[in-house]
Design an enzyme around this catalytic site. Structure first.
Site, short mmCIF file in Angstrom:
data_model
loop_
_atom_site.label_atom_id
_atom_site.label_comp_id
_atom_site.label_asym_id
_atom_site.label_seq_id
_atom_site.Cartn_x
_atom_site.Cartn_y
_atom_site.Cartn_z
CG ASP A 99 10.95 9.94 -36.48
OD1 ASP A 99 10.29 10.98 -36.63
OD2 ASP A 99 11.17 9.43 -35.35
CD GLU B 255 9.11 14.30 -38.89
OE1 GLU B 255 7.94 14.33 -38.47
OE2 GLU B 255 10.09 14.06 -38.16
CB CYS C 228 -6.23 -1.20 -37.41
SG CYS C 228 -4.55 -0.94 -38.07
CG ASP D 55 11.43 6.77 -32.72
OD1 ASP D 55 10.54 7.61 -32.54
OD2 ASP D 55 12.37 6.58 -31.93
#
Length: 292
Positions: free
Chosen positions: A69, A153, A244, A251
């Protein structure tokens, strides 16, 4: 081309004749071509050599995969939890650069003082660019040495860093904020890191792939639930799905999602995209909700 000593040599270039140069590194192969370039007040000659290197058929550690990332706080964060970043300009250089910009604004066009000021500005930014390139090269080498597959990405960096000022007829909004974001994106060298990874991967047999960046920062990497509220701040991620409560650095969570999107087998508690497990009901990529 001739070597004159341990540090110095000379090369015969078309239209220029013999040019003396300082060796920065061994050539390591047969010279195919040479390119002369200028950077600030310095001239460089770059040699294209055939080093007889062949890309390995497979990586030394097959099956290893990492997601990366790229951000504005840290240049690169991996799905393994590693943070790669450094400052490319010191506080003193930054202050001097601002003073030189003020001097440039007050200088008369085509004057000798203006040329000197521009040269000083270029010297500072040249050093910054060199540090950025060194950081990207070293980071890329460390990453590809340990991973057979690197997932990034697919970012449109040119569009992301475009100005928001608009026109006189249609002026932009939040221009100063966008200017700061643009500066941060360009300072971290996102595209240069991508190029460095692609170049270094040829020597290790690493494959570099790019995936769609949608919702990687908003999706829970443990369950797949997508919500804008999941990312509580720049660094904090907490899944808001019932039952959850997964927490992680934002990040790192995004890097894990990028890794999953690149083909990493997912855990039983939450799958992503086309590789979703048949043990769970599908979740909408847009809303993170299970369709009724």
């Amino acid at each position: 081309m001739e070597r004159l000593g341990r540090k110095w040599g000379r090369v015969k270039l078309p239209k220029l004749g013999w040019v003396r140069l300082r060796w920065s590194r061994p050539l390591g192969g047969e010279v195919r071509s040479a390119t002369v370039s200028r950077k600030g007040a310095h001239w460089f000659v770059s040699f294209l050599v055939d080093d007889q290197a062949v890309m390995p058929e497979r990586h030394a550690m097959p099956g290893t995969i990492v997601g990366i990332d790229r951000g504005v706080k840290s240049a690169a964060v991996t799905s393994d939890g590693e943070f790669h970043d450094r400052q490319f300009i010191t506080a003193g250089e930054s202050a001097r650069y601002r003073r030189l910009q003020q001097r440039l604004a007050r200088s008369r066009r085509a004057s000798a003082n203006r040329r000197k000021t521009i040269t000083a500005l270029n010297a500072i930014m040249g050093g910054v660019a060199d540090r950025r390139g060194d950081f990207c090269a070293q980071t890329a080498l460390r990453i590809v040495a340990k991973n057979a597959l690197v997932v990034l990405e697919d970012l449109r960096i040119t569009n992301m860093s475009a100005s928001a000022s608009g026109t006189l007829q249609a002026p932009g909004t939040r221009v100063a904020q966008k200017r700061g974001l643009n500066r941060a994106i360009l300072d971290k060298g996102w595209h240069r890191l991508e190029l460095a990874l692609t170049g270094a991967a040829r020597y290790t047999g690493t494959t570099v792939v790019k995936v769609h960046p949608a919702y990687t920062s908003q999706r829970c990497s443990a369950r797949g639930f997508v919500s804008e509220g999941n990312r509580e701040s720049q660094a904090a991620f907490r899944c808001k799905a019932a039952g959850c409560g997964y927490t992680a650095h934002a990040d790192v969570n995004a890097a894990i999602n990028i890794k999953h999107a690149g083909g990493q087998p997912v855990s039983a508690c939450g799958d992503l995209a086309a590789r979703r497990s048949v043990k769970q009901e599908p979740v909408s990529r847009a809303t993170g909700r299970t369709p009724s």
